[in-house]
Motif scaffolding. Structure first.
Motif, PDB file in Angstrom:
ATOM      1  N   ALA A  50      96.083  88.005  52.928  1.00 45.09           N
ATOM      2  CA  ALA A  50      95.099  87.391  52.039  1.00 45.09           C
ATOM      3  C   ALA A  50      94.178  88.408  51.376  1.00 45.09           C
ATOM      4  O   ALA A  50      93.507  88.095  50.386  1.00 45.09           O
ATOM      5  CB  ALA A  50      94.272  86.377  52.823  1.00 45.09           C
ATOM      6  N   SER A 146      97.630  79.905  39.825  1.00 43.76           N
ATOM      7  CA  SER A 146      96.368  79.727  40.540  1.00 43.76           C
ATOM      8  C   SER A 146      96.540  78.937  41.831  1.00 43.76           C
ATOM      9  O   SER A 146      95.735  79.056  42.753  1.00 43.76           O
ATOM     10  CB  SER A 146      95.342  79.030  39.631  1.00 43.76           C
ATOM     11  OG  SER A 146      95.822  77.750  39.216  1.00 43.76           O
ATOM     12  N   ALA A 147      97.614  78.129  41.918  1.00 44.51           N
ATOM     13  CA  ALA A 147      97.854  77.343  43.127  1.00 44.51           C
ATOM     14  C   ALA A 147      98.629  78.123  44.188  1.00 44.51           C
ATOM     15  O   ALA A 147      98.906  77.594  45.268  1.00 44.51           O
ATOM     16  CB  ALA A 147      98.607  76.059  42.776  1.00 44.51           C
ATOM     17  N   SER A 149      98.988  80.086  47.146  1.00 47.28           N
ATOM     18  CA  SER A 149      98.038  80.250  48.246  1.00 47.28           C
ATOM     19  C   SER A 149      98.471  81.334  49.218  1.00 47.28           C
ATOM     20  O   SER A 149      99.636  81.736  49.263  1.00 47.28           O
ATOM     21  CB  SER A 149      97.876  78.931  48.999  1.00 47.28           C
ATOM     22  OG  SER A 149      99.113  78.514  49.551  1.00 47.28           O
ATOM     23  N   ALA A 150      97.513  81.786  50.022  1.00 53.16           N
ATOM     24  CA  ALA A 150      97.759  82.847  50.990  1.00 53.16           C
ATOM     25  C   ALA A 150      98.419  82.329  52.265  1.00 53.16           C
ATOM     26  O   ALA A 150      98.736  83.115  53.154  1.00 53.16           O
ATOM     27  CB  ALA A 150      96.457  83.553  51.336  1.00 53.16           C
ATOM     28  N   ASP A 151      98.644  81.004  52.352  1.00 53.55           N
ATOM     29  CA  ASP A 151      99.274  80.466  53.557  1.00 53.55           C
ATOM     30  C   ASP A 151     100.800  80.503  53.491  1.00 53.55           C
ATOM     31  O   ASP A 151     101.488  80.025  54.398  1.00 53.55           O
ATOM     32  CB  ASP A 151      98.797  79.035  53.825  1.00 53.55           C
ATOM     33  CG  ASP A 151      99.170  78.064  52.704  1.00 53.55           C
ATOM     34  OD1 ASP A 151      99.858  78.489  51.754  1.00 53.55           O
ATOM     35  OD2 ASP A 151      98.752  76.893  52.780  1.00 53.55           O
ATOM     36  N   ARG A 179     106.275  82.363  46.302  1.00 52.92           N
ATOM     37  CA  ARG A 179     105.362  82.334  47.448  1.00 52.92           C
ATOM     38  C   ARG A 179     104.862  83.736  47.738  1.00 52.92           C
ATOM     39  O   ARG A 179     105.493  84.733  47.366  1.00 52.92           O
ATOM     40  CB  ARG A 179     106.059  81.765  48.683  1.00 52.92           C
ATOM     41  CG  ARG A 179     107.092  82.701  49.303  1.00 52.92           C
ATOM     42  CD  ARG A 179     107.690  82.111  50.547  1.00 52.92           C
ATOM     43  NE  ARG A 179     108.791  82.953  51.040  1.00 52.92           N
ATOM     44  CZ  ARG A 179     109.734  82.509  51.866  1.00 52.92           C
ATOM     45  NH1 ARG A 179     109.713  81.260  52.289  1.00 52.92           N
ATOM     46  NH2 ARG A 179     110.689  83.327  52.269  1.00 52.92           N
TER      47      ARG A 179
END
Length: 226
Positions: A50, A146-147, A149-151, A179
């Motif tokens: 992240a 923008s969507a 994510s770091a997950d 991803r």
């Protein structure tokens, strides 16, 4: 003597029938060979870091692959052939959460299938790799990431661009799965291609094998931060 002659004729006819009926199955079972999996995201990915900002300049790096998929038919037996290579390069730029630029170059001569004869024909006769060494995909419209994510969740987005094969360039749009993984970004997608749109003769290893008019160019790209 006549009985022997008719026995010989009968044997020849029987062999011919077996070749016609069993030949396609034999080709699909034994000559076709084992094909690699379609290119996509890796089965597992390292947890995303992240601390790495997605904005910035990225390079297409180690682990990237690209290739093609075609479908062939021999008297009713339909099989696919995939050629792939890891000789892939390129770059991307992300600004304010949007992919604003990106290029992927693929070394055509390095694309390999399960059969060297097919590869020789594909590289030299079909794609003329000495004259047109690279196939290129270039992003033409900004892509909202923008969507992302770091997950490590997978984001599916349409990407519009231009695909260049040989001397022909055409606008294309395809869904890509993206991803974050470790310190990098993974992206994979497939572009549907009609070979005649690019003045490409349909690649085939045998004259009696029918190659379908359309196929795919597949990408599995790993981006590393510059």
């Amino acid at each position: 003597m006549k009985k022997r002659w008719w026995w010989v004729i009968g044997s020849v006819v029987a062999v011919a029938v077996v070749v016609v009926l069993v030949g396609p199955w034999f080709y699909a079972k034994f000559l076709h060979g084992d094909q690699p999996e379609a290119l996509g995201l890796s089965d597992s990915a390292a947890p995303a870091d992240a601390s790495v900002e997605i904005d910035g300049a990225w390079t297409v790096g180690t682990g990237s692959k690209a290739g093609y998929e075609v479908w062939e038919t021999l008297q009713g037996q339909r099989v696919f052939v995939r050629g792939q290579t890891e000789k892939v390069s390129g770059n991307a730029t992300i600004e304010s959460g949007k992919l604003t630029a990106g290029t992927v170059d693929v070394s055509v001569a390095a694309i390999a299938t399960d059969d060297g004869r097919r590869d020789f024909q594909f590289s030299n006769t079909v794609m003329e790799s000495a004259k047109f060494p690279n196939a290129t995909f270039t992003v033409t419209d900004p892509v909202d990431l923008s969507a992302l994510s770091a997950d490590g969740a997978i984001l599916t987005v349409p990407i519009s661009g231009e695909l260049t094969l040989k001397s022909e360039t055409r606008p294309v749009t395809a869904d890509f799965k993206i991803r974050r993984a470790g310190e990098g970004i993974e992206a994979a997608g497939a572009i549907d291609v009609t070979w005649s749109d690019y003045q490409i003769e349909k690649p085939t290893m045998f004259a009696n094998i029918i190659v379908e008019d359309a196929g795919q160019i597949q990408f599995s790209v790993v981006l590393s931060k510059q």
